[in-house]
Scaffold this motif. Structure first.
Motif, PDB file in Angstrom:
ATOM      1  N   ALA A 193       0.833  -1.202   0.000  1.00 38.05           N
ATOM      2  CA  ALA A 193       0.000   0.000   0.000  1.00 38.05           C
ATOM      3  C   ALA A 193       0.869   1.254   0.000  1.00 38.05           C
ATOM      4  O   ALA A 193       0.574   2.234  -0.703  1.00 38.05           O
ATOM      5  CB  ALA A 193      -0.930  -0.010   1.209  1.00 38.05           C
ATOM      6  N   PHE A 194       1.959   1.219   0.767  1.00 35.91           N
ATOM      7  CA  PHE A 194       2.890   2.349   0.806  1.00 35.91           C
ATOM      8  C   PHE A 194       3.489   2.614  -0.576  1.00 35.91           C
ATOM      9  O   PHE A 194       3.577   3.770  -1.012  1.00 35.91           O
ATOM     10  CB  PHE A 194       3.993   2.081   1.837  1.00 35.91           C
ATOM     11  CG  PHE A 194       5.036   3.152   1.909  1.00 35.91           C
ATOM     12  CD1 PHE A 194       4.772   4.352   2.549  1.00 35.91           C
ATOM     13  CD2 PHE A 194       6.279   2.958   1.337  1.00 35.91           C
ATOM     14  CE1 PHE A 194       5.730   5.340   2.622  1.00 35.91           C
ATOM     15  CE2 PHE A 194       7.256   3.939   1.399  1.00 35.91           C
ATOM     16  CZ  PHE A 194       6.983   5.140   2.052  1.00 35.91           C
TER      17      PHE A 194
ATOM     18  N   ILE B  36       2.201   1.909  -3.472  1.00 33.18           N
ATOM     19  CA  ILE B  36       1.163   2.468  -4.337  1.00 33.18           C
ATOM     20  C   ILE B  36       0.978   3.952  -4.043  1.00 33.18           C
ATOM     21  O   ILE B  36       0.931   4.782  -4.966  1.00 33.18           O
ATOM     22  CB  ILE B  36      -0.162   1.692  -4.176  1.00 33.18           C
ATOM     23  CG1 ILE B  36      -0.008   0.283  -4.760  1.00 33.18           C
ATOM     24  CG2 ILE B  36      -1.320   2.441  -4.842  1.00 33.18           C
ATOM     25  CD1 ILE B  36      -1.157  -0.654  -4.450  1.00 33.18           C
ATOM     26  N   VAL B  37       0.901   4.301  -2.770  1.00 32.96           N
ATOM     27  CA  VAL B  37       0.743   5.714  -2.393  1.00 32.96           C
ATOM     28  C   VAL B  37       1.937   6.534  -2.880  1.00 32.96           C
ATOM     29  O   VAL B  37       1.766   7.633  -3.428  1.00 32.96           O
ATOM     30  CB  VAL B  37       0.554   5.857  -0.866  1.00 32.96           C
ATOM     31  CG1 VAL B  37       0.669   7.311  -0.423  1.00 32.96           C
ATOM     32  CG2 VAL B  37      -0.785   5.273  -0.440  1.00 32.96           C
ATOM     33  N   MET B  38       3.140   6.018  -2.713  1.00 30.44           N
ATOM     34  CA  MET B  38       4.330   6.745  -3.168  1.00 30.44           C
ATOM     35  C   MET B  38       4.331   6.907  -4.693  1.00 30.44           C
ATOM     36  O   MET B  38       4.753   7.935  -5.216  1.00 30.44           O
ATOM     37  CB  MET B  38       5.617   6.035  -2.727  1.00 30.44           C
ATOM     38  CG  MET B  38       5.883   6.097  -1.245  1.00 30.44           C
ATOM     39  SD  MET B  38       6.228   7.760  -0.620  1.00 30.44           S
ATOM     40  CE  MET B  38       4.654   8.199   0.061  1.00 30.44           C
TER      41      MET B  38
ATOM     42  N   VAL C 243       1.640   7.183  -6.567  1.00 29.27           N
ATOM     43  CA  VAL C 243       0.649   8.236  -6.852  1.00 29.27           C
ATOM     44  C   VAL C 243       1.219   9.611  -6.519  1.00 29.27           C
ATOM     45  O   VAL C 243       1.096  10.553  -7.312  1.00 29.27           O
ATOM     46  CB  VAL C 243      -0.668   7.973  -6.078  1.00 29.27           C
ATOM     47  CG1 VAL C 243      -1.606   9.162  -6.171  1.00 29.27           C
ATOM     48  CG2 VAL C 243      -1.341   6.708  -6.598  1.00 29.27           C
ATOM     49  N   VAL C 244       1.864   9.726  -5.361  1.00 23.87           N
ATOM     50  CA  VAL C 244       2.456  11.009  -4.966  1.00 23.87           C
ATOM     51  C   VAL C 244       3.541  11.418  -5.961  1.00 23.87           C
ATOM     52  O   VAL C 244       3.628  12.585  -6.366  1.00 23.87           O
ATOM     53  CB  VAL C 244       3.019  10.940  -3.526  1.00 23.87           C
ATOM     54  CG1 VAL C 244       3.839  12.175  -3.183  1.00 23.87           C
ATOM     55  CG2 VAL C 244       1.895  10.755  -2.523  1.00 23.87           C
TER      56      VAL C 244
ATOM     57  N   LEU D 171       3.962   6.000 -11.231  1.00 20.66           N
ATOM     58  CA  LEU D 171       2.624   5.452 -11.039  1.00 20.66           C
ATOM     59  C   LEU D 171       2.576   3.986 -11.453  1.00 20.66           C
ATOM     60  O   LEU D 171       2.042   3.138 -10.729  1.00 20.66           O
ATOM     61  CB  LEU D 171       1.611   6.273 -11.842  1.00 20.66           C
ATOM     62  CG  LEU D 171       0.145   5.962 -11.621  1.00 20.66           C
ATOM     63  CD1 LEU D 171      -0.241   6.173 -10.165  1.00 20.66           C
ATOM     64  CD2 LEU D 171      -0.698   6.863 -12.522  1.00 20.66           C
TER      65      LEU D 171
ATOM     66  N   GLY E 270       4.988   1.905  -9.003  1.00 15.43           N
ATOM     67  CA  GLY E 270       4.401   1.858  -7.660  1.00 15.43           C
ATOM     68  C   GLY E 270       3.186   0.959  -7.628  1.00 15.43           C
ATOM     69  O   GLY E 270       3.007   0.162  -6.700  1.00 15.43           O
ATOM     70  N   GLY E 271       2.339   1.062  -8.638  1.00 19.05           N
ATOM     71  CA  GLY E 271       1.142   0.229  -8.705  1.00 19.05           C
ATOM     72  C   GLY E 271       1.464  -1.232  -8.905  1.00 19.05           C
ATOM     73  O   GLY E 271       0.897  -2.111  -8.237  1.00 19.05           O
TER      74      GLY E 271
ATOM     75  N   GLY F 133       3.528  -2.487  -5.846  1.00 19.80           N
ATOM     76  CA  GLY F 133       2.638  -2.413  -4.694  1.00 19.80           C
ATOM     77  C   GLY F 133       1.637  -3.554  -4.709  1.00 19.80           C
ATOM     78  O   GLY F 133       1.414  -4.223  -3.692  1.00 19.80           O
TER      79      GLY F 133
ATOM     80  N   LEU G  39      11.156  10.888  -2.068  1.00 18.66           N
ATOM     81  CA  LEU G  39      10.224   9.764  -2.190  1.00 18.66           C
ATOM     82  C   LEU G  39      10.954   8.439  -2.360  1.00 18.66           C
ATOM     83  O   LEU G  39      10.593   7.433  -1.737  1.00 18.66           O
ATOM     84  CB  LEU G  39       9.266   9.988  -3.368  1.00 18.66           C
ATOM     85  CG  LEU G  39       8.283  11.152  -3.231  1.00 18.66           C
ATOM     86  CD1 LEU G  39       7.473  11.315  -4.511  1.00 18.66           C
ATOM     87  CD2 LEU G  39       7.367  10.950  -2.046  1.00 18.66           C
TER      88      LEU G  39
END
Length: 112
Positions: free
Chosen positions: A6-7, A9-11, A13-14, A27, A30-31, A34, A90
């Motif tokens: 989850a972390f 994925i969030v990173m 997106v950020v 993106l 991370g996806g 993640g 990041l």
């Protein structure tokens, strides 16, 4: 592993939101990683001990990549490329999360 996934994925997106024109790979990676990490976590929770090897390999590989990319990013920031600062922060956070995840995975080995 699910929290780590989850972390990531969030990173991702950020990272993408910080620079949508140049950070589409943030993106995507991370996806992808993640989701893979979340899958390892689900398998581990279901008692699939063999998934520990996949989780270790994933987190280990990502740790190496993140350390390498963070080093390159911080060198660029140090050389005056201030636009690389967000990415360097990041990626460093993801490297630290990878190290923490590896510590948890290696210290929580269940006896057989």
């Amino acid at each position: 592993m699910t929290g780590y996934g989850a972390f990531l994925i969030v990173m991702g997106v950020v990272g993408y939101l910080s620079n949508p024109e140049k950070a589409a790979t943030a993106l995507l990676s991370g996806g992808t990683f993640g989701a893979l990490s979340i899958a390892w976590g689900v398998l581990l929770r279901r008692g699939r001990d063999w998934a520990r090897w996949g989780a270790l390999a994933t987190a280990g590989l990502l740790m190496v990549v993140f350390i390498w990319r963070a080093t390159v990013g911080w060198l660029a920031v140090h050389a005056g490329q201030s636009e690389k600062l967000v990415a360097a922060v990041l990626i460093t956070a993801m490297a630290l999360a990878s190290i923490a995840t590896l510590r948890v995975l290696t210290s929580s080995r269940r006896p057989t």
